[in-house]
Motif scaffolding. Structure first.
Motif, mmCIF file in Angstrom:
data_model
loop_
_atom_site.group_PDB
_atom_site.id
_atom_site.type_symbol
_atom_site.label_atom_id
_atom_site.label_comp_id
_atom_site.label_asym_id
_atom_site.label_seq_id
_atom_site.Cartn_x
_atom_site.Cartn_y
_atom_site.Cartn_z
ATOM 1 N N ASP A 1 0.851 -1.186 0.000
ATOM 2 C CA ASP A 1 0.000 0.000 0.000
ATOM 3 C C ASP A 1 0.887 1.236 0.000
ATOM 4 O OD1 ASP A 1 -2.487 -1.277 0.031
ATOM 5 O OD2 ASP A 1 -2.401 -1.540 2.203
ATOM 6 N N SER A 2 0.514 2.211 -0.793
ATOM 7 C CA SER A 2 1.269 3.450 -0.894
ATOM 8 C C SER A 2 0.993 4.329 0.317
ATOM 9 C CB SER A 2 0.866 4.182 -2.172
ATOM 10 O OG SER A 2 1.462 5.452 -2.218
ATOM 11 N N ASP A 3 1.940 5.208 0.608
ATOM 12 C CA ASP A 3 1.716 6.201 1.657
ATOM 13 C C ASP A 3 0.660 7.207 1.217
ATOM 14 O OD1 ASP A 3 3.663 5.031 3.222
ATOM 15 O OD2 ASP A 3 5.251 6.377 2.535
ATOM 16 N N ASN A 4 0.472 7.332 -0.090
ATOM 17 C CA ASN A 4 -0.485 8.281 -0.647
ATOM 18 C C ASN A 4 -1.729 7.536 -1.129
ATOM 19 O OD1 ASN A 4 1.248 10.560 -0.290
ATOM 20 N ND2 ASN A 4 2.445 9.800 -1.990
ATOM 21 N N ILE A 5 -1.902 7.448 -2.441
ATOM 22 C CA ILE A 5 -3.058 6.790 -3.039
ATOM 23 C C ILE A 5 -2.578 5.600 -3.845
ATOM 24 C CG2 ILE A 5 -4.972 7.089 -4.674
ATOM 25 C CD1 ILE A 5 -4.902 10.085 -4.034
ATOM 26 N N ASP B 1 2.048 0.370 -4.564
ATOM 27 C CA ASP B 1 3.351 0.430 -5.214
ATOM 28 C C ASP B 1 3.734 -0.972 -5.654
ATOM 29 O OD1 ASP B 1 3.486 3.152 -4.618
ATOM 30 O OD2 ASP B 1 4.467 2.799 -2.705
ATOM 31 N N ASN C 1 4.076 3.475 -8.426
ATOM 32 C CA ASN C 1 2.749 3.742 -7.876
ATOM 33 C C ASN C 1 1.621 3.617 -8.901
ATOM 34 O OD1 ASN C 1 0.546 6.045 -7.164
ATOM 35 N ND2 ASN C 1 1.271 4.975 -5.352
ATOM 36 N N TYR D 1 -1.433 4.921 -8.716
ATOM 37 C CA TYR D 1 -2.261 6.105 -8.963
ATOM 38 C C TYR D 1 -1.721 6.920 -10.131
ATOM 39 C CZ TYR D 1 -4.745 10.466 -8.537
ATOM 40 O OH TYR D 1 -5.510 11.562 -8.819
ATOM 41 N N LYS D 2 -0.419 7.053 -10.187
ATOM 42 C CA LYS D 2 0.168 7.919 -11.202
ATOM 43 C C LYS D 2 0.698 7.153 -12.421
ATOM 44 C CE LYS D 2 3.168 11.916 -11.651
ATOM 45 N NZ LYS D 2 4.038 12.853 -10.942
ATOM 46 N N THR E 1 -7.152 1.597 -9.716
ATOM 47 C CA THR E 1 -7.233 2.683 -8.742
ATOM 48 C C THR E 1 -8.072 3.815 -9.321
ATOM 49 O OG1 THR E 1 -5.100 2.146 -7.743
ATOM 50 C CG2 THR E 1 -5.901 4.389 -7.421
ATOM 51 N N SER F 1 12.526 11.199 -7.390
ATOM 52 C CA SER F 1 11.153 10.726 -7.259
ATOM 53 C C SER F 1 11.066 9.597 -6.231
ATOM 54 C CB SER F 1 10.639 10.248 -8.616
ATOM 55 O OG SER F 1 9.321 9.788 -8.505
ATOM 56 N N GLU G 1 12.179 8.373 -2.717
ATOM 57 C CA GLU G 1 12.745 8.855 -1.451
ATOM 58 C C GLU G 1 13.915 7.996 -1.002
ATOM 59 O OE1 GLU G 1 9.735 9.344 1.538
ATOM 60 O OE2 GLU G 1 8.468 10.514 0.195
#
Length: 143
Positions: free
Chosen positions: A62-66, A69, A76, A78-79, A85, A122, A124
């Motif tokens: 699960d991503s930290d955002n939406i 991964d 990710n 979402y992007k 998603t 991109s 981290e």
């Protein structure tokens, strides 16, 4: 129905994947053009993939955002890829399940798009563990 197909593809991809050795990663990345891509030495990509997944081709989290991964680079949904998603952009034009394949072709092609648009910052993990460190250690003795 689409969601069922995506889950079936993810299940099949997980069954075909495994953890790669450092030298396997070096050879695959080099063969698919990551050495020097966008000015970054091969070690940068090997280091980043290590810190993202310990070179596991099947990792999904699960991503930290939406979204989630996927794969060795933790791309990710979402992007960058499509897993259903809501509102996902799928900028790499790839099913997320394809990012779990051991041959890494889809993962590397998508990572190249990300690096072209956003650079290695991109990720981290690259910024935290790889940027500014000696990259030779990630590729040595793998020729």
């Amino acid at each position: 129905m689409r969601l069922v197909i995506v889950f079936c593809m993810l299940f099949l991809a997980v069954c075909e994947s495994r953890k790669l050795s450092r030298c396997e990663v070096v050879r695959l990345f080099k063969a698919q053009g990551l050495d020097g891509f966008e000015g970054f030495s091969l070690g940068n990509y090997v280091c980043m993939a290590y810190w993202e997944t310990k070179w596991k081709t099947h990792k999904v989290r699960d991503s930290d955002n939406i979204g989630k991964d996927y794969g060795i680079f933790q791309i990710n949904s979402y992007k960058w890829c499509n897993d259903g998603t809501v509102g996902g952009k799928n900028l790499c034009k790839v099913f997320c399940g394809d990012l779990l394949n051991e041959d890494l072709k889809a993962s590397i092609e998508c990572a190249k798009k990300i690096v072209k648009q956003e650079g290695l910052k991109s990720w981290e993990t690259w910024d935290k563990y790889c940027d500014g460190t000696k990259m030779k250690r990630w590729t040595e003795d793998c020729d």
